[in-house]
Design a protein around this motif. Structure first.
Motif, PDB file in Angstrom:
ATOM      1  N   ASP A   1      -1.027  -0.776  11.280  1.00  0.00           N
ATOM      2  CA  ASP A   1      -0.435  -1.666  12.278  1.00  0.00           C
ATOM      3  C   ASP A   1      -1.205  -1.476  13.574  1.00  0.00           C
ATOM      4  O   ASP A   1      -0.973  -0.519  14.309  1.00  0.00           O
ATOM      5  CB  ASP A   1       1.053  -1.303  12.452  1.00  0.00           C
ATOM      6  CG  ASP A   1       1.760  -2.199  13.470  1.00  0.00           C
ATOM      7  OD1 ASP A   1       1.068  -2.915  14.216  1.00  0.00           O
ATOM      8  OD2 ASP A   1       3.003  -2.171  13.518  1.00  0.00           O
TER       9      ASP A   1
ATOM     10  N   ASP B   1      -1.270   0.682   5.080  1.00  0.00           N
ATOM     11  CA  ASP B   1      -1.347  -0.457   5.997  1.00  0.00           C
ATOM     12  C   ASP B   1      -1.454   0.061   7.424  1.00  0.00           C
ATOM     13  O   ASP B   1      -0.661   0.923   7.833  1.00  0.00           O
ATOM     14  CB  ASP B   1      -0.097  -1.336   5.887  1.00  0.00           C
ATOM     15  CG  ASP B   1      -0.072  -2.146   4.608  1.00  0.00           C
ATOM     16  OD1 ASP B   1      -0.958  -1.928   3.770  1.00  0.00           O
ATOM     17  OD2 ASP B   1       0.821  -2.991   4.450  1.00  0.00           O
TER      18      ASP B   1
ATOM     19  N   ALA C   1      -2.518  -8.251   6.528  1.00  0.00           N
ATOM     20  CA  ALA C   1      -2.438  -6.853   6.956  1.00  0.00           C
ATOM     21  C   ALA C   1      -3.794  -6.187   6.806  1.00  0.00           C
ATOM     22  O   ALA C   1      -4.633  -6.622   6.007  1.00  0.00           O
ATOM     23  CB  ALA C   1      -1.386  -6.096   6.131  1.00  0.00           C
TER      24      ALA C   1
END
Length: 330
Positions: free
Chosen positions: A49, A47, A27
């Protein structure tokens, strides 16, 4: 093809400490530490995405005090260090510690995405990196590309090399270096070089930059007046082993060849206020990002002092309008 919209993440408290978590390979993850005098401080695990252009977050409590510096272990994604302020005997003391994230923070036990923010878990203290004889901790540096067992802390005018034991619950000082001279000298920042088998350290104090050999803890070079005012930050070129970038309160960013430190190789004067941070892009070392209290982030294309040839990364025609990419004169 249109650019993705910017992704903005808001914090409940102000923050000055940020680091990438390089041990996490699945990640794009960052750790942010907050500063609050009235409430428990927090570590925000962010995190990104990149496929969906969204941010996923988790929050952990850091009850020890307001966080001024944060570092992530290069080997264990659950381990981190913080430098923080606490009040002791009516005075403020700067401390450093090693922490572990709770084992189940990533398992998704929360009923909603915001559950971790409302009912955050607490970091587990592994060990303190405090030595009262060496003063207040300014930052902790992990050995680059190491096994997560060696760290350096800068405390007042001391650099301390720490060895972490197997469980990371105990740390011992293996060697030290002391900044000597007139007045009350203090380290303000430092950078552990990823080159030379990780045997060199660069530090900043006042307007000076110094290099240290960690095998002997002795000084190997000194740039006495590297900047006209306080040096704020340092970073090594990830590909060119002798190249070091610095920035400071004189609004300048300078690039040095530490084999010949009489003059900088290059100087940038794009900012109008103190420059707090400078970082190389680890994939393309001609890209250098600087952050200043003039409220600007500037990405500079330093082709002539990089390891890549002219025109390798980006052509003028590919730059979109509004991109603040400063290309040096060719």
């Amino acid at each position: 093809m249109e650019d993705d919209a910017p992704v903005i993440y808001g914090l409940e408290f102000q923050a000055r400490a940020l680091t990438a978590q390089t041990a996490e390979t699945d990640a794009v993850r960052f750790l942010v530490g907050t500063q609050s005098l009235k409430f428990d401080n927090q570590i925000h695990i962010i995190d990104f995405d990149d496929e969906n252009n969204i941010i996923n977050k988790n929050v952990l409590l850091h009850q020890a005090g307001e966080i001024w510096h944060i570092g992530a272990s290069p080997a264990d994604k659950a381990v981190l260090t913080t430098c923080y302020n606490k009040t002791s005997d009516s005075r403020v003391v700067s401390c450093a510690a090693v922490w572990r994230m709770p084992s189940d923070w990533e398992t998704g036990n929360h009923e909603s995405p915001d559950e971790s923010a409302h009912n955050p878990q607490t970091l587990e203290l592994l060990c303190h990196l405090d030595d009262s004889t060496h003063g207040n901790a300014a930052c902790v540096l992990w050995e680059p590309m190491g096994d997560g067992k060696r760290m350096i802390s800068l405390a007042d005018n001391h650099a301390l090399l720490w060895d972490l034991q197997e469980s990371s619950t105990q740390a011992t000082v293996s060697s030290t270096a002391t900044l000597e001279g007139k007045g009350q000298l203090k380290f303000t920042s430092g950078k552990w070089s990823p080159h030379h088998n990780c045997s060199q350290l660069a530090t900043a104090n006042d307007t000076a930059i110094r290099g240290w050999d960690l095998r002997t803890m002795s000084q190997i070079y000194c740039i006495e007046n590297a900047h006209g005012q306080l040096v704020r930050d340092l970073d090594f070129n990830p590909n060119r082993q002798y190249y070091l970038a610095s920035c400071g309160d004189d609004c300048k960013v300078k690039f040095w060849d530490v084999r010949s430190v009489q003059e900088p190789v290059k100087t940038l004067e794009e900012h109008s206020h103190w420059v707090w941070s400078v970082r190389y892009n680890h994939s393309h070392d001609q890209l250098v990002l600087t952050a200043s209290s003039d409220s600007r982030l500037i990405l500079s294309n330093m082709v002539s002092i990089s390891s890549e040839p002219f025109g390798h990364l980006v052509d003028d025609e590919e730059l979109s309008e509004g991109e603040e990419l400063h290309q040096e004169d060719k």
